[in-house]
Design a protein around this motif. Sequence first.
Motif, PDB file in Angstrom:
ATOM      1  N   LEU A 110      52.919  24.780  19.006  1.00 11.19           N
ATOM      2  CA  LEU A 110      51.702  24.006  19.211  1.00 11.19           C
ATOM      3  C   LEU A 110      52.017  22.589  19.692  1.00 11.19           C
ATOM      4  O   LEU A 110      51.345  22.063  20.578  1.00 11.19           O
ATOM      5  CB  LEU A 110      50.899  23.975  17.907  1.00 11.19           C
ATOM      6  N   TYR A 111      53.054  21.978  19.130  1.00 12.20           N
ATOM      7  CA  TYR A 111      53.431  20.619  19.525  1.00 12.20           C
ATOM      8  C   TYR A 111      53.878  20.595  20.990  1.00 12.20           C
ATOM      9  O   TYR A 111      53.517  19.685  21.741  1.00 12.20           O
ATOM     10  CB  TYR A 111      54.531  20.081  18.608  1.00 12.20           C
ATOM     11  N   ASP A 112      54.651  21.595  21.399  1.00 10.81           N
ATOM     12  CA  ASP A 112      55.102  21.671  22.795  1.00 10.81           C
ATOM     13  C   ASP A 112      53.917  21.842  23.746  1.00 10.81           C
ATOM     14  O   ASP A 112      53.885  21.249  24.826  1.00 10.81           O
ATOM     15  CB  ASP A 112      56.089  22.833  22.984  1.00 10.81           C
ATOM     16  N   THR A 113      52.949  22.637  23.333  1.00 11.82           N
ATOM     17  CA  THR A 113      51.733  22.833  24.129  1.00 11.82           C
ATOM     18  C   THR A 113      50.993  21.515  24.278  1.00 11.82           C
ATOM     19  O   THR A 113      50.548  21.152  25.370  1.00 11.82           O
ATOM     20  CB  THR A 113      50.813  23.873  23.458  1.00 11.82           C
ATOM     21  N   LEU A 114      50.877  20.796  23.176  1.00 13.92           N
ATOM     22  CA  LEU A 114      50.187  19.511  23.188  1.00 13.92           C
ATOM     23  C   LEU A 114      50.890  18.530  24.127  1.00 13.92           C
ATOM     24  O   LEU A 114      50.239  17.846  24.917  1.00 13.92           O
ATOM     25  CB  LEU A 114      50.126  18.940  21.767  1.00 13.92           C
ATOM     26  N   LEU A 115      52.223  18.477  24.069  1.00 14.51           N
ATOM     27  CA  LEU A 115      52.983  17.572  24.946  1.00 14.51           C
ATOM     28  C   LEU A 115      52.822  17.954  26.419  1.00 14.51           C
ATOM     29  O   LEU A 115      52.674  17.077  27.278  1.00 14.51           O
ATOM     30  CB  LEU A 115      54.463  17.571  24.559  1.00 14.51           C
ATOM     31  N   ALA A 116      52.839  19.258  26.711  1.00 17.82           N
ATOM     32  CA  ALA A 116      52.667  19.717  28.090  1.00 17.82           C
ATOM     33  C   ALA A 116      51.269  19.350  28.595  1.00 17.82           C
ATOM     34  O   ALA A 116      51.108  18.905  29.742  1.00 17.82           O
ATOM     35  CB  ALA A 116      52.884  21.229  28.170  1.00 17.82           C
ATOM     36  N   ASP A 117      50.266  19.511  27.733  1.00 13.35           N
ATOM     37  CA  ASP A 117      48.898  19.156  28.115  1.00 13.35           C
ATOM     38  C   ASP A 117      48.749  17.652  28.307  1.00 13.35           C
ATOM     39  O   ASP A 117      48.006  17.201  29.182  1.00 13.35           O
ATOM     40  CB  ASP A 117      47.900  19.650  27.068  1.00 13.35           C
ATOM     41  N   LEU A 118      49.456  16.881  27.496  1.00 12.38           N
ATOM     42  CA  LEU A 118      49.434  15.421  27.637  1.00 12.38           C
ATOM     43  C   LEU A 118      50.003  15.024  29.000  1.00 12.38           C
ATOM     44  O   LEU A 118      49.410  14.220  29.722  1.00 12.38           O
ATOM     45  CB  LEU A 118      50.220  14.752  26.507  1.00 12.38           C
ATOM     46  N   LYS A 119      51.122  15.594  29.336  1.00 10.59           N
ATOM     47  CA  LYS A 119      51.754  15.306  30.628  1.00 10.59           C
ATOM     48  C   LYS A 119      50.821  15.677  31.779  1.00 10.59           C
ATOM     49  O   LYS A 119      50.648  14.905  32.735  1.00 10.59           O
ATOM     50  CB  LYS A 119      53.064  16.089  30.729  1.00 10.59           C
ATOM     51  N   GLU A 120      50.188  16.838  31.655  1.00 11.32           N
ATOM     52  CA  GLU A 120      49.260  17.312  32.683  1.00 11.32           C
ATOM     53  C   GLU A 120      48.049  16.381  32.815  1.00 11.32           C
ATOM     54  O   GLU A 120      47.611  16.067  33.920  1.00 11.32           O
ATOM     55  CB  GLU A 120      48.794  18.718  32.285  1.00 11.32           C
ATOM     56  N   SER A 121      47.522  15.931  31.687  1.00 10.22           N
ATOM     57  CA  SER A 121      46.348  15.050  31.727  1.00 10.22           C
ATOM     58  C   SER A 121      46.700  13.683  32.305  1.00 10.22           C
ATOM     59  O   SER A 121      45.875  13.059  32.967  1.00 10.22           O
ATOM     60  CB  SER A 121      45.732  14.893  30.333  1.00 10.22           C
ATOM     61  N   MET A 122      47.927  13.240  32.085  1.00 12.52           N
ATOM     62  CA  MET A 122      48.359  11.964  32.660  1.00 12.52           C
ATOM     63  C   MET A 122      48.461  12.082  34.181  1.00 12.52           C
ATOM     64  O   MET A 122      48.035  11.181  34.905  1.00 12.52           O
ATOM     65  CB  MET A 122      49.697  11.540  32.049  1.00 12.52           C
TER      66      MET A 122
END
Length: 153
Positions: free
Chosen positions: A3-15
């Motif tokens: 879940l944490y990795d998913t959150l980080l990937a989504d953060l990068k994508e949103s940036m």
Amino acid sequence: MALYDTLLADLKESMKAREERRTLVLRSLKSGILEKEITNRTGGERSEITDELVLEVITKAAKQRRDSLEQYRNAGRADLAEVEEQELAIIEAYLPKQLTKDEIEAIVSEVIAQTGASGMKDMGKVMGQLMPKVKGKADGKLVNTVVKEKLAP
């Protein structure tokens, strides 16, 4: 993927997509997770960031948004309530499917039968066995209300 990795990937994508609100919320979650990880350290060793730890932080953030949303609506601040709704929607995407009131009532009835609870004096015993079963899947306030309804004379 954790879940944490998913959150980080989504953060990068949103940036990359320049989604300001989503980036702000995801950064806030990441910060909360890292802060929780630091407070859980023992003897200076890094603790592992588990899905349980991440869910705990996300659940807390969702609860804070719900509380703020309710307060803004009561105060007649539709503009601020709308912001909280948007942020809550982003956060809820990372939570497991929430239980319905009927599902919660069924679980509460099962726990009451298992513990032999007969009244409000047994509420602590019921809640102690119930919360691990619904943790992260149901709002604590709703669970508490259902238990009170079931144990009321």
